[in-house]
Scaffold this active site. Sequence first.
Site, short mmCIF file in Angstrom:
data_model
loop_
_atom_site.label_atom_id
_atom_site.label_comp_id
_atom_site.label_asym_id
_atom_site.label_seq_id
_atom_site.Cartn_x
_atom_site.Cartn_y
_atom_site.Cartn_z
N HIS A 52 62.17 12.25 -27.41
CA HIS A 52 60.84 11.70 -27.75
C HIS A 52 59.82 12.84 -27.63
CE1 HIS A 52 62.79 7.76 -26.45
NE2 HIS A 52 62.66 7.73 -27.76
N GLU A 94 57.11 13.39 -24.73
CA GLU A 94 57.54 13.36 -23.32
C GLU A 94 57.70 14.80 -22.86
OE1 GLU A 94 60.80 10.55 -23.17
OE2 GLU A 94 59.56 8.98 -24.05
N HIS A 126 63.67 12.44 -19.97
CA HIS A 126 62.55 11.72 -20.60
C HIS A 126 61.41 11.55 -19.59
CE1 HIS A 126 64.67 9.83 -24.22
NE2 HIS A 126 65.65 10.46 -23.58
N GLU A 128 64.40 9.35 -16.41
CA GLU A 128 62.93 9.24 -16.56
C GLU A 128 62.30 9.97 -15.38
OE1 GLU A 128 61.65 7.81 -19.20
OE2 GLU A 128 63.37 6.71 -19.99
#
Length: 366
Positions: free
Chosen positions: A85, A88, A182, A246
């Site tokens: 992404h 990010e 991410h 994450e």
Amino acid sequence: MPVVFEISAKIKLTSINKEKFVFHELKQSKDFLALTLAHPQYLPETFEFELDNLIRVEVWDTGVIMFEPLNAKHTKDIVLSCAVHGNETAPIELCNDLMTQLLSENIALKQRVLFLIGNPPAIHNGTRFIDENLNRLFNGAYSRGEGLCNPERVRAQKLEQYIDKFFASQSGERHRMHYDLHTAIRASKHEKFAIYPYRANRKYSKQQIMFLESCGVNTILFHHEPTTTFSYFSSENYHADAFTIELGKVFPMGQNDMTRFIAMKEMLTLLMKGKDLQLPDFDMKRLNLYQVCRSINKHFDDFEFSFANDVENFTAFPKGFTLAKEGGKEVKIEHEFESIVFPNAKVPVGQRTVLCLKSADETLLE
Ligand SMILES: O=C(O)CCC(=O)N[C@@H](CCC(=O)O)C(=O)O
Ligand SMILES: [Zn+2]
């Protein structure tokens, strides 16, 4: 044998195209992200060279660079991906720091490592994606429906090919890993967490979970079904220890507090250097374990959540609570309590809007 000629004391070029010295940019800057962003669609050429500390460097594509130690009997194949992404940014900065350390010969690499900068055009755009969410296109999903109709679909296919080239080129007993890094759109009650892709007939690894814990990632979500994410692709097809990780909330490039990733950087460096990781014994008290119980997909354009935009990931709702509405129907919480993660009402119809979680115990682990 490819011709080898000396460009400097540091870098020897082995794949020659004297006209296009893209590698000079890398040689000077030791900044692979800068090279990637200067050529977001493709590189004019691929190239490879050896560093003085006997590390082979191969640039396979824009955003794709492989490091292999020539003086070590390596046993691990480590994939570190970021920018699947484009907005990010913390994982991009973290990976670029590691790549620069390697190119500067500051890391005595003893294991193979492949870095993938997933979606360079989306980094330029400062957005999650350009045409389509890259992290919904793996495990062959790029060829479904309209097929290879946009750059993200083409990139997903290529990224799969690079993973295959990296993993499949080694024979014998190997330990394969893929950490897909991410950051989350919203704030989270647990700042750092990892999604452990669904494993059919394979238990989850306590050792990997304690590795993540040592990286500062103490919350794990066990996925309950196959998906089309990058980490699921590596896990399912190559039996890699693969995770979507994450690392906190998303911030623009340059605005990340990189001190929050010191533990992650140190553990990844130790892993690459083949050092004893000195992992603590498995300890539930140090962890938050969740099982995904439902993935709620969007069916109608009018899908809306009943909670505010600033509600954090891992907020729990009680049974019967109306989580969302769409097409004149209510979506309610089914278990005594369910925690939510990644709520996003703006996805296209057919895609996931939110994951619902319940607590998990040790029985899934080995
Ligand atoms: O914060 C969000 O809503 C999204 C953060 C993100 O990109 N998460 C990944 C998770 C992938 C997985 O389920 O393994 C994604 O949505 O692709
Ligand atoms: Zn993401």
